[in-house]
Design a protein around this motif. Structure first.
Motif, PDB file in Angstrom:
ATOM      1  N   THR A 144      38.292  34.288  28.381  1.00 51.27           N
ATOM      2  CA  THR A 144      36.879  34.038  28.662  1.00 51.27           C
ATOM      3  C   THR A 144      36.608  34.061  30.166  1.00 51.27           C
ATOM      4  O   THR A 144      35.624  34.668  30.616  1.00 51.27           O
ATOM      5  N   CYS A 145      37.479  33.433  30.947  1.00 49.75           N
ATOM      6  CA  CYS A 145      37.295  33.417  32.405  1.00 49.75           C
ATOM      7  C   CYS A 145      37.376  34.816  32.989  1.00 49.75           C
ATOM      8  O   CYS A 145      36.550  35.199  33.821  1.00 49.75           O
ATOM      9  N   PHE A 146      38.380  35.587  32.559  1.00 49.21           N
ATOM     10  CA  PHE A 146      38.487  36.957  33.055  1.00 49.21           C
ATOM     11  C   PHE A 146      37.250  37.767  32.655  1.00 49.21           C
ATOM     12  O   PHE A 146      36.711  38.536  33.457  1.00 49.21           O
ATOM     13  N   ALA A 147      36.786  37.580  31.439  1.00 51.58           N
ATOM     14  CA  ALA A 147      35.594  38.309  30.983  1.00 51.58           C
ATOM     15  C   ALA A 147      34.371  37.930  31.817  1.00 51.58           C
ATOM     16  O   ALA A 147      33.577  38.792  32.195  1.00 51.58           O
ATOM     17  N   LEU A 148      34.239  36.638  32.110  1.00 52.22           N
ATOM     18  CA  LEU A 148      33.117  36.195  32.938  1.00 52.22           C
ATOM     19  C   LEU A 148      33.189  36.782  34.342  1.00 52.22           C
ATOM     20  O   LEU A 148      32.180  37.207  34.897  1.00 52.22           O
ATOM     21  N   VAL A 149      34.391  36.826  34.915  1.00 54.94           N
ATOM     22  CA  VAL A 149      34.549  37.398  36.255  1.00 54.94           C
ATOM     23  C   VAL A 149      34.171  38.870  36.243  1.00 54.94           C
ATOM     24  O   VAL A 149      33.438  39.346  37.122  1.00 54.94           O
ATOM     25  N   PHE A 150      34.643  39.606  35.257  1.00 64.02           N
ATOM     26  CA  PHE A 150      34.291  41.024  35.185  1.00 64.02           C
ATOM     27  C   PHE A 150      32.791  41.210  34.970  1.00 64.02           C
ATOM     28  O   PHE A 150      32.176  42.109  35.532  1.00 64.02           O
ATOM     29  N   TYR A 151      32.172  40.342  34.168  1.00 63.90           N
ATOM     30  CA  TYR A 151      30.732  40.406  33.948  1.00 63.90           C
ATOM     31  C   TYR A 151      29.981  40.154  35.258  1.00 63.90           C
ATOM     32  O   TYR A 151      29.043  40.877  35.603  1.00 63.90           O
ATOM     33  N   ILE A 152      30.403  39.138  36.008  1.00 67.51           N
ATOM     34  CA  ILE A 152      29.761  38.815  37.283  1.00 67.51           C
ATOM     35  C   ILE A 152      29.910  39.987  38.246  1.00 67.51           C
ATOM     36  O   ILE A 152      28.949  40.406  38.898  1.00 67.51           O
ATOM     37  N   LYS A 153      31.131  40.547  38.341  1.00 68.24           N
ATOM     38  CA  LYS A 153      31.344  41.688  39.226  1.00 68.24           C
ATOM     39  C   LYS A 153      30.466  42.869  38.828  1.00 68.24           C
ATOM     40  O   LYS A 153      29.883  43.543  39.678  1.00 68.24           O
ATOM     41  N   MET A 154      30.337  43.122  37.528  1.00 67.68           N
ATOM     42  CA  MET A 154      29.513  44.219  37.051  1.00 67.68           C
ATOM     43  C   MET A 154      28.045  43.990  37.446  1.00 67.68           C
ATOM     44  O   MET A 154      27.372  44.894  37.931  1.00 67.68           O
ATOM     45  N   LYS A 155      27.560  42.772  37.256  1.00 70.65           N
ATOM     46  CA  LYS A 155      26.173  42.457  37.589  1.00 70.65           C
ATOM     47  C   LYS A 155      25.937  42.603  39.091  1.00 70.65           C
ATOM     48  O   LYS A 155      24.912  43.130  39.520  1.00 70.65           O
TER      49      LYS A 155
END
Length: 177
Positions: A144-155
């Protein structure tokens, strides 16, 4: 008995710390603050608004952010904030109250708070992944943390693309039509 509020110079970046985050606004004079009221209304999406300094602070201590080389000062900062009044595009990661205030003063939207959160999530992800063999739940947290980081980077990348000269000229052409 009336509560006496401290006054600040026009265009001052004000910060109020809450549990887990800080809320940002710009002092507009006469005891008023302009801010993006996203978290101010308990996660409901709300527009940029002007409110009293007491309502903004909610009886919490107000901290002032100092800028070494601000691009804009005083009335110009307040004017820039007013130019976006009633905008309703709040986004926790790419367009929050801290982004708005830094934009009004420096011309660049930034949120050290978001970057700090992303770094914490990454650290939690690394630690959790190392310990995942001990507990399946920790593996879920790491993922979940890795997914959130990738989501933030994408945004953040998408937000940066919106500021490229090509995109801005296309957007300008659309407004002319």
């Amino acid at each position: 008995m009336q509560k006496i509020s401290k006054t600040y110079p026009l265009g001052t970046h004000l910060i109020v710390k809450h549990f887990g985050y800080s809320h940002h606004g710009i002092y507009a004079g006469k005891g008023r603050v302009i801010h993006y009221s996203g978290f101010a209304h308990f996660f409901k999406k709300q527009p940029i608004e002007m409110t009293s300094i007491d309502k903004f602070s909610r009886d919490r201590k107000i901290i002032v952010r100092i800028y070494e080389r601000p691009k804009f000062k005083g009335r110009i900062v307040v004017r820039r904030m007013r130019s976006r009044m009633h905008e309703n595009n709040y986004h926790l990661i790419i367009n929050n109250c801290e982004h708005l205030c830094s934009w009004a003063i420096t011309g660049i939207e930034s949120s050290p708070q978001v970057v700090k959160m992303m770094n914490r999530l990454t650290t939690i992800g690394y630690i959790s992944s190392l310990m995942s063999y001990m507990n399946g739940l920790l593996l879920t947290v790491a993922t979940t943390c890795f997914a959130l980081v990738f989501y933030i980077k994408m945004k953040l990348r998408n937000q940066a693309k919106l500021k490229t000269p090509t995109y801005l000229s296309l957007r300008e052409q659309e407004h002319k039509k």
